[in-house]
Design a protein around this motif. Structure first.
Motif, PDB file in Angstrom:
ATOM      1  N   SER A 188      -8.118  15.562  30.938  1.00 45.73           N
ATOM      2  CA  SER A 188      -9.012  14.402  30.854  1.00 45.73           C
ATOM      3  C   SER A 188     -10.263  14.589  31.705  1.00 45.73           C
ATOM      4  O   SER A 188     -11.381  14.301  31.262  1.00 45.73           O
ATOM      5  N   VAL A 189     -10.092  15.088  32.929  1.00 52.56           N
ATOM      6  CA  VAL A 189     -11.264  15.209  33.802  1.00 52.56           C
ATOM      7  C   VAL A 189     -12.177  16.354  33.371  1.00 52.56           C
ATOM      8  O   VAL A 189     -13.402  16.257  33.496  1.00 52.56           O
ATOM      9  N   VAL A 190     -11.622  17.450  32.850  1.00 50.22           N
ATOM     10  CA  VAL A 190     -12.489  18.537  32.401  1.00 50.22           C
ATOM     11  C   VAL A 190     -13.257  18.113  31.155  1.00 50.22           C
ATOM     12  O   VAL A 190     -14.437  18.472  30.988  1.00 50.22           O
ATOM     13  N   ALA A 191     -12.636  17.332  30.288  1.00 47.48           N
ATOM     14  CA  ALA A 191     -13.343  16.819  29.120  1.00 47.48           C
ATOM     15  C   ALA A 191     -14.457  15.867  29.541  1.00 47.48           C
ATOM     16  O   ALA A 191     -15.574  15.916  28.995  1.00 47.48           O
ATOM     17  N   GLU A 192     -14.165  14.988  30.498  1.00 45.71           N
ATOM     18  CA  GLU A 192     -15.192  14.060  30.994  1.00 45.71           C
ATOM     19  C   GLU A 192     -16.378  14.831  31.570  1.00 45.71           C
ATOM     20  O   GLU A 192     -17.542  14.500  31.294  1.00 45.71           O
ATOM     21  N   ALA A 193     -16.092  15.865  32.345  1.00 51.22           N
ATOM     22  CA  ALA A 193     -17.165  16.670  32.933  1.00 51.22           C
ATOM     23  C   ALA A 193     -17.980  17.367  31.847  1.00 51.22           C
ATOM     24  O   ALA A 193     -19.217  17.403  31.902  1.00 51.22           O
TER      25      ALA A 193
ATOM     26  N   SER B  65       3.076  22.392  32.631  1.00 49.58           N
ATOM     27  CA  SER B  65       3.295  21.419  31.556  1.00 49.58           C
ATOM     28  C   SER B  65       3.024  19.989  31.987  1.00 49.58           C
ATOM     29  O   SER B  65       3.161  19.061  31.170  1.00 49.58           O
ATOM     30  N   GLN B  66       2.652  19.771  33.238  1.00 53.44           N
ATOM     31  CA  GLN B  66       2.336  18.417  33.695  1.00 53.44           C
ATOM     32  C   GLN B  66       0.995  17.986  33.087  1.00 53.44           C
ATOM     33  O   GLN B  66       0.012  18.717  33.144  1.00 53.44           O
ATOM     34  N   LEU B  67       0.974  16.803  32.506  1.00 55.24           N
ATOM     35  CA  LEU B  67      -0.187  16.339  31.751  1.00 55.24           C
ATOM     36  C   LEU B  67      -1.084  15.458  32.617  1.00 55.24           C
ATOM     37  O   LEU B  67      -0.628  14.460  33.188  1.00 55.24           O
ATOM     38  N   ASP B  68      -2.360  15.856  32.728  1.00 57.49           N
ATOM     39  CA  ASP B  68      -3.341  15.106  33.523  1.00 57.49           C
ATOM     40  C   ASP B  68      -2.824  14.836  34.929  1.00 57.49           C
ATOM     41  O   ASP B  68      -2.944  13.730  35.473  1.00 57.49           O
ATOM     42  N   HIS B  69      -2.273  15.857  35.540  1.00 51.26           N
ATOM     43  CA  HIS B  69      -1.651  15.731  36.860  1.00 51.26           C
ATOM     44  C   HIS B  69      -2.655  15.948  37.983  1.00 51.26           C
ATOM     45  O   HIS B  69      -2.408  15.528  39.117  1.00 51.26           O
ATOM     46  N   MET B  70      -3.788  16.603  37.695  1.00 58.66           N
ATOM     47  CA  MET B  70      -4.750  16.937  38.741  1.00 58.66           C
ATOM     48  C   MET B  70      -6.152  16.455  38.365  1.00 58.66           C
ATOM     49  O   MET B  70      -6.454  16.234  37.193  1.00 58.66           O
ATOM     50  N   THR B  71      -6.996  16.307  39.376  1.00 54.98           N
ATOM     51  CA  THR B  71      -8.326  15.730  39.175  1.00 54.98           C
ATOM     52  C   THR B  71      -9.442  16.737  39.403  1.00 54.98           C
ATOM     53  O   THR B  71     -10.609  16.367  39.469  1.00 54.98           O
ATOM     54  N   THR B  72      -9.104  18.002  39.494  1.00 53.91           N
ATOM     55  CA  THR B  72     -10.075  19.042  39.787  1.00 53.91           C
ATOM     56  C   THR B  72     -10.649  19.641  38.510  1.00 53.91           C
ATOM     57  O   THR B  72      -9.917  19.897  37.555  1.00 53.91           O
ATOM     58  N   VAL B  73     -11.962  19.880  38.522  1.00 53.49           N
ATOM     59  CA  VAL B  73     -12.637  20.593  37.436  1.00 53.49           C
ATOM     60  C   VAL B  73     -13.277  21.838  38.022  1.00 53.49           C
ATOM     61  O   VAL B  73     -14.343  21.774  38.636  1.00 53.49           O
ATOM     62  N   PRO B  74     -12.651  23.004  37.870  1.00 57.74           N
ATOM     63  CA  PRO B  74     -13.282  24.231  38.362  1.00 57.74           C
ATOM     64  C   PRO B  74     -14.494  24.588  37.506  1.00 57.74           C
ATOM     65  O   PRO B  74     -14.444  24.569  36.275  1.00 57.74           O
ATOM     66  N   ILE B  75     -15.602  24.913  38.171  1.00 57.46           N
ATOM     67  CA  ILE B  75     -16.819  25.350  37.503  1.00 57.46           C
ATOM     68  C   ILE B  75     -17.289  26.639  38.160  1.00 57.46           C
ATOM     69  O   ILE B  75     -17.165  26.808  39.383  1.00 57.46           O
TER      70      ILE B  75
END
Length: 253
Positions: free
Chosen positions: A131-136, A232-242
């Motif tokens: 979710s967060v990588v898509a938002e970014a 396999s954990q879904l949307d478990h983290m809030t980090t977006v590596p760039i």
């Protein structure tokens, strides 16, 4: 160019060649290698580490590169048993790694990242941060006007003959890509639509499918069932590596 997804905002390409095509278009690229380069990078960045991707194999050139950036090598799982230190298992990273630098080679994720390095932006995505990588990526697309290409990396056939293509598409990366595609805005290519459809039709069983897919079974039979559970954990983290200055860091969104 006979194969072209250019009319669409959101595209899908497979493997290293696909990553290069996306970079040559100047797209925003999301690299997806669920088991487990992407999941390991996301986990490491979540803990505050810095990851320098580097193409395989881990040889003297890779070791010299690690030394040049004052970083430790991330070994393959088997090699880490010999050399110690961190491995491609995401569980090998902890909060104690904050501020540390690592060079990470892998046959798929790191290799694809290397091919995509000149893209408008290179992000890392997986089930952990879909979710967060898509938002970014959505924000970057609106700000830059560039398209987004999702790149499931796939696996390699270990016994391919010289004249055969070594890419083996993998359902874990297909499902990870579909999960992210479901959260991306904009017109989608037919290739992206089909991947999205596969995810939408199986999303209720995603963890089960990751557990029992070929790559999941391979890791479990080698004793790395905790890696499969973690990835396999879904949307478990809030980090977006760039990718910035040849290394992955966390993107603020």
């Amino acid at each position: 160019m006979f194969f072209d997804q250019m009319p669409f905002d959101i595209k899908l390409e497979w493997g290293q060649r696909g990553a290069r095509a996306a970079a040559e278009r100047g797209d925003i690229v999301i690299i997806i290698d669920v088991l487990s380069f992407s999941s390991t990078v996301v986990t490491a960045i979540q803990y505050g580490a810095e990851i320098y991707p580097y193409p395989p194999p881990i040889n003297e050139q890779a070791k010299a590169y690690a030394q040049s950036v004052d970083a430790d090598i991330v070994w393959g799982r088997a090699e880490s048993l010999t050399y110690g230190g961190h491995s491609l298992s995401p569980g090998s990273f902890t909060a104690a790694d904050k501020g540390k630098r690592f060079v990470m080679c892998s046959l798929n994720g790191a290799a694809c990242t290397w091919m995509a390095a000149d893209a408008q932006a290179v992000l890392i995505g997986c089930a952990l941060n879909a979710s967060v990588v898509a938002e970014a990526a959505n924000r970057l697309r609106i700000a830059s006007g560039c398209s987004i290409t999702v790149v499931p990396c796939g696996e390699k056939w270990s016994d391919a003959l010289e004249q055969e293509n070594t890419l083996r598409p993998s359902i874990e990366d297909d499902l990870g890509a579909g999960m992210i595609l479901s959260r991306l805005t904009g017109t989608k290519s037919p290739e992206a639509e089909v991947c999205l459809g596969a995810y939408q039709n199986t999303k209720e069983r995603m963890k089960e499918l990751l557990w029992d897919c070929a790559s999941g079974r391979e890791l479990r039979e080698r004793g790395y069932e905790q890696d499969v559970i973690h990835c396999s954990q879904l949307d478990h983290m809030t980090t977006v590596p760039i990718l910035k200055d040849h290394k992955f860091v966390g993107l603020s969104i």
